[in-house]
Enzyme design. Sequence first.
Site, PDB file in Angstrom:
ATOM      1  N   ASN A  94       0.803  -1.214   0.000  1.00  0.00           N
ATOM      2  CA  ASN A  94       0.000   0.000   0.000  1.00  0.00           C
ATOM      3  C   ASN A  94       0.840   1.270   0.000  1.00  0.00           C
ATOM      4  O   ASN A  94       0.477   2.275   0.587  1.00  0.00           O
ATOM      5  CB  ASN A  94      -1.009  -0.001   1.149  1.00  0.00           C
ATOM      6  N   ASP A 101       4.537  -4.570  -9.851  1.00  0.00           N
ATOM      7  CA  ASP A 101       5.038  -3.811  -8.706  1.00  0.00           C
ATOM      8  C   ASP A 101       6.236  -2.983  -9.158  1.00  0.00           C
ATOM      9  O   ASP A 101       7.267  -3.535  -9.533  1.00  0.00           O
ATOM     10  CB  ASP A 101       5.441  -4.771  -7.585  1.00  0.00           C
ATOM     11  N   SER A 134      -1.498   0.365  -5.274  1.00  0.00           N
ATOM     12  CA  SER A 134      -2.895   0.636  -4.883  1.00  0.00           C
ATOM     13  C   SER A 134      -3.152   2.104  -4.558  1.00  0.00           C
ATOM     14  O   SER A 134      -4.199   2.631  -4.952  1.00  0.00           O
ATOM     15  CB  SER A 134      -3.362  -0.302  -3.774  1.00  0.00           C
TER      16      SER A 134
END
Length: 178
Positions: free
Chosen positions: A28, A143, A32
């Site tokens: 996070n 990522d 996101s």
Amino acid sequence: MALPSAAELPSPREPGAPYRVCLVCLGNICRSPMAETVLRAELAAAGLAGAVVVDSAGTGDWHVGEMMDPDARKALAGRGHDGSGHRARQFEPSWLSRYDLILAMDARNLADLRRMARAQGEDTDRIRLFGEVGDIGGQDIPDPWGGGPDAFGRVLDLLHAAAPVIAARLARLLKTAG
């Protein structure tokens, strides 16, 4: 842009209340919260800011309370977004019943969230891949952590491609549900 039926998205848990969406990655601090920022802007542009509430969390706990990754904030700022107010949170099992739709950034996050839902006796149908709902080939949002500006730019390209599709699907769903 041909979109499948809005019935593909889960109906609101509470008709008349804002539709709640949570975007989930690992820590996070990158994907996101970047997706949250981009999707909020797209929803606002579509006139859905009050009808849909978007936030984000991570499946892991090692960044709880931290700001968004500096490279993520910089990439967002370069495209006119502000990620400075974000603080990382960990997704809690009790939240499963709170959200209408949970969008995982990748297959690993999806599997973790669905495992959590099954353990809680919750429906897994509300948990989907961001790239699937955003019609970008169902691909994972990679990522970018530690990958430098190009990696963060690629993630933003994917998010900006998917967010209008997600907003359009939510608009259609809310129109048919309301």
